[in-house]
Design a protein around this motif. Structure first.
Motif, mmCIF file in Angstrom:
data_model
loop_
_atom_site.group_PDB
_atom_site.id
_atom_site.type_symbol
_atom_site.label_atom_id
_atom_site.label_comp_id
_atom_site.label_asym_id
_atom_site.label_seq_id
_atom_site.Cartn_x
_atom_site.Cartn_y
_atom_site.Cartn_z
ATOM 1 N N ILE A 145 0.870 -1.184 0.000
ATOM 2 C CA ILE A 145 0.000 0.000 0.000
ATOM 3 C C ILE A 145 0.900 1.226 0.000
ATOM 4 O O ILE A 145 1.746 1.394 0.888
ATOM 5 C CB ILE A 145 -0.920 0.029 1.241
ATOM 6 C CG1 ILE A 145 -1.778 -1.235 1.309
ATOM 7 C CG2 ILE A 145 -1.792 1.280 1.233
ATOM 8 C CD1 ILE A 145 -2.555 -1.368 2.607
ATOM 9 N N MET A 187 -7.804 6.448 4.966
ATOM 10 C CA MET A 187 -7.254 7.566 4.200
ATOM 11 C C MET A 187 -8.371 8.485 3.707
ATOM 12 O O MET A 187 -8.190 9.709 3.631
ATOM 13 C CB MET A 187 -6.407 7.037 3.042
ATOM 14 C CG MET A 187 -5.094 6.398 3.506
ATOM 15 S SD MET A 187 -3.912 6.055 2.182
ATOM 16 C CE MET A 187 -4.624 4.562 1.461
ATOM 17 N N VAL A 188 -9.521 7.917 3.378
ATOM 18 C CA VAL A 188 -10.675 8.748 2.990
ATOM 19 C C VAL A 188 -11.104 9.631 4.160
ATOM 20 O O VAL A 188 -11.396 10.821 3.990
ATOM 21 C CB VAL A 188 -11.852 7.860 2.535
ATOM 22 C CG1 VAL A 188 -13.108 8.704 2.301
ATOM 23 C CG2 VAL A 188 -11.487 7.086 1.278
ATOM 24 N N ILE A 214 -7.462 0.307 5.632
ATOM 25 C CA ILE A 214 -6.499 1.406 5.526
ATOM 26 C C ILE A 214 -6.924 2.395 4.446
ATOM 27 O O ILE A 214 -6.800 3.621 4.619
ATOM 28 C CB ILE A 214 -5.084 0.845 5.246
ATOM 29 C CG1 ILE A 214 -4.594 0.057 6.461
ATOM 30 C CG2 ILE A 214 -4.103 1.977 4.916
ATOM 31 C CD1 ILE A 214 -3.292 -0.683 6.246
ATOM 32 N N THR A 215 -7.462 1.893 3.342
ATOM 33 C CA THR A 215 -7.965 2.779 2.287
ATOM 34 C C THR A 215 -9.099 3.656 2.806
ATOM 35 O O THR A 215 -9.158 4.865 2.518
ATOM 36 C CB THR A 215 -8.451 1.954 1.082
ATOM 37 O OG1 THR A 215 -7.367 1.165 0.594
ATOM 38 C CG2 THR A 215 -8.963 2.858 -0.026
ATOM 39 N N GLU A 216 -10.010 3.062 3.582
ATOM 40 C CA GLU A 216 -11.111 3.836 4.169
ATOM 41 C C GLU A 216 -10.581 4.877 5.148
ATOM 42 O O GLU A 216 -11.087 6.002 5.227
ATOM 43 C CB GLU A 216 -12.081 2.896 4.883
ATOM 44 C CG GLU A 216 -12.864 1.964 3.970
ATOM 45 C CD GLU A 216 -14.028 2.644 3.276
ATOM 46 O OE1 GLU A 216 -14.335 3.802 3.608
ATOM 47 O OE2 GLU A 216 -14.634 2.003 2.388
ATOM 48 N N GLU A 263 -6.256 -4.039 3.845
ATOM 49 C CA GLU A 263 -6.039 -3.024 2.808
ATOM 50 C C GLU A 263 -7.268 -2.138 2.650
ATOM 51 O O GLU A 263 -7.156 -0.903 2.525
ATOM 52 C CB GLU A 263 -5.718 -3.710 1.482
ATOM 53 C CG GLU A 263 -5.471 -2.734 0.339
ATOM 54 C CD GLU A 263 -5.345 -3.424 -1.004
ATOM 55 O OE1 GLU A 263 -4.548 -2.949 -1.841
ATOM 56 O OE2 GLU A 263 -6.066 -4.433 -1.233
ATOM 57 N N LYS A 264 -8.445 -2.752 2.682
ATOM 58 C CA LYS A 264 -9.678 -1.977 2.551
ATOM 59 C C LYS A 264 -9.854 -1.033 3.728
ATOM 60 O O LYS A 264 -10.251 0.129 3.557
ATOM 61 C CB LYS A 264 -10.871 -2.930 2.467
ATOM 62 C CG LYS A 264 -12.193 -2.221 2.188
ATOM 63 C CD LYS A 264 -13.277 -3.225 1.864
ATOM 64 C CE LYS A 264 -14.541 -2.513 1.396
ATOM 65 N NZ LYS A 264 -15.603 -3.467 0.998
ATOM 66 N N VAL A 293 0.997 5.143 0.435
ATOM 67 C CA VAL A 293 0.215 6.266 0.973
ATOM 68 C C VAL A 293 0.547 7.508 0.163
ATOM 69 O O VAL A 293 1.727 7.878 0.035
ATOM 70 C CB VAL A 293 0.538 6.500 2.468
ATOM 71 C CG1 VAL A 293 -0.259 7.680 3.010
ATOM 72 C CG2 VAL A 293 0.243 5.226 3.262
ATOM 73 N N SER A 346 -19.502 1.724 4.752
ATOM 74 C CA SER A 346 -18.254 2.393 4.378
ATOM 75 C C SER A 346 -17.862 3.405 5.459
ATOM 76 O O SER A 346 -18.521 4.435 5.609
ATOM 77 C CB SER A 346 -18.412 3.120 3.038
ATOM 78 O OG SER A 346 -17.331 4.005 2.824
#
Length: 327
Positions: free
Chosen positions: A6, A64-65, A60-62, A57-58, A8, A92
């Motif tokens: 991932i 960041m949002v 961590i992506t959330e 991963e999902k 960033v 979400s």
């Protein structure tokens, strides 16, 4: 074993994502013990079972949002995000935690759980919304935020806040002072919420001009409330007759939110709560929504959620048949 990398993006600082002393990342790792995490610069490497690596991963992506929305990420937000992703149906975290309702003095009020977002959406989409749940779930606070946002957007001309003046252990008549001073303790929680959302210096002016009105439920009789955002708090302390009276105050261009906890009724002499039976009366009526908040939506101190769950378990045990309790 899976290996996922991932990266960033430059707009997100690693400290904001990982947390001070890596507290956020430690919370994430605790939720995924089968995944080994390595951080170098702005790259996070995950090694572990495929399904767990994809799930982390999902998450961590959330996260960041959430950070991009301007919200500070902390362990509480991480824990709530994990719960949302594990829920059925999945929610979400980025969508829930980045929804801005109203801002004041650099502070933005947002829902903190998926259920709270559904509650906020219900208020937006329906003319009358009932928010029912235990203390600390944000049912009154979020309704107040929506009222202030509607006023600022000029969707309504005034905010009307009301509570039934029902004693919880103390007798109103024995309290010192004038009528306004007697009822002040019942309305104080509404003022406290207002102070978080509107400049303190503006509140007296808005109240004097009638843009904001705070009054006991008894003062609502005989009125028709047009172009208003109306909140009835502590509605479990209304009788069925009072609830009918309040609901029929609705005028054109107005919106109502009724909040309460049916397990905390203070009505005397075993009177029925108007909130306890209202869903049986109005269920299925168009443009009216009933939202149930639970101990999982408590956003005050962590212990409050535990206390609510402990009381629910105790009440369930006490109401069970004797034969089941003895097994």
């Amino acid at each position: 074993m899976e290996r996922l990398l991932i990266t960033v993006p430059p707009g997100i600082s690693m400290v904001s994502l990982l947390g001070i002393s890596d507290t956020n990342m430690l919370a994430i790792e605790a939720a995924f013990p089968s995944v080994n995490v390595t951080v170098r610069g702005n790259e996070i490497t995950l090694r572990g079972p495929h399904i767990d690596c994809i799930a982390m991963e999902k998450l961590i992506t959330e996260m960041m949002v959430v950070i991009r929305s301007g919200q500070t990420l902390n362990v509480d937000a991480v824990s709530r995000s994990i719960a949302m992703l594990e829920a059925i149906p999945e929610q979400s975290p980025g969508e829930v935690l980045s929804l801005n309702i109203v801002s004041n003095r650099g502070r933005t009020i947002r829902p903190k759980t998926a259920n709270q977002k559904l509650y906020v959406d219900a208020i937006e989409e329906n003319t009358i919304t009932f928010g029912i749940g235990p203390a600390g779930t944000g049912k009154t606070y979020l309704a107040m935020a929506k009222a202030v946002a509607a006023l600022q957007a000029k969707k309504v001309n005034r905010i009307i806040l009301s509570r039934p003046a029902v004693e919880a252990g103390e007798k109103l008549g024995f309290l010192p002072g004038t009528l306004n001073e007697k009822i002040d303790p019942y309305l104080r929680p509404l003022f406290d919420a207002l102070h978080d959302m509107i400049d303190i210096d503006s509140i007296p002016r808005l109240m004097q001009s009638g843009v904001i009105e705070v009054a006991p439920l008894a003062f609502m009789r005989g009125r028709t409330l047009n172009d208003s955002f109306i909140i009835l708090d502590e509605a479990q302390n209304t009788t069925p007759e009072q609830m009918k009276m309040f609901l029929t105050r609705l005028g054109f261009g107005s919106k109502m939110v009724i909040t309460g906890d049916v397990t905390q009724t203070d009505l005397p002499n075993g009177q029925r709560s108007g909130l306890a039976i209202i869903s049986d009366i109005l269920n299925g009526v168009d443009d009216i929504s009933f939202m149930e908040l639970t101990a999982d939506d408590v956003v005050r101190h962590r212990l409050i959620g535990d206390i609510v769950k402990a009381y629910d378990a105790y009440d369930a045990t006490k109401s069970a048949p004797r034969s089941l309790r003895s097994n």
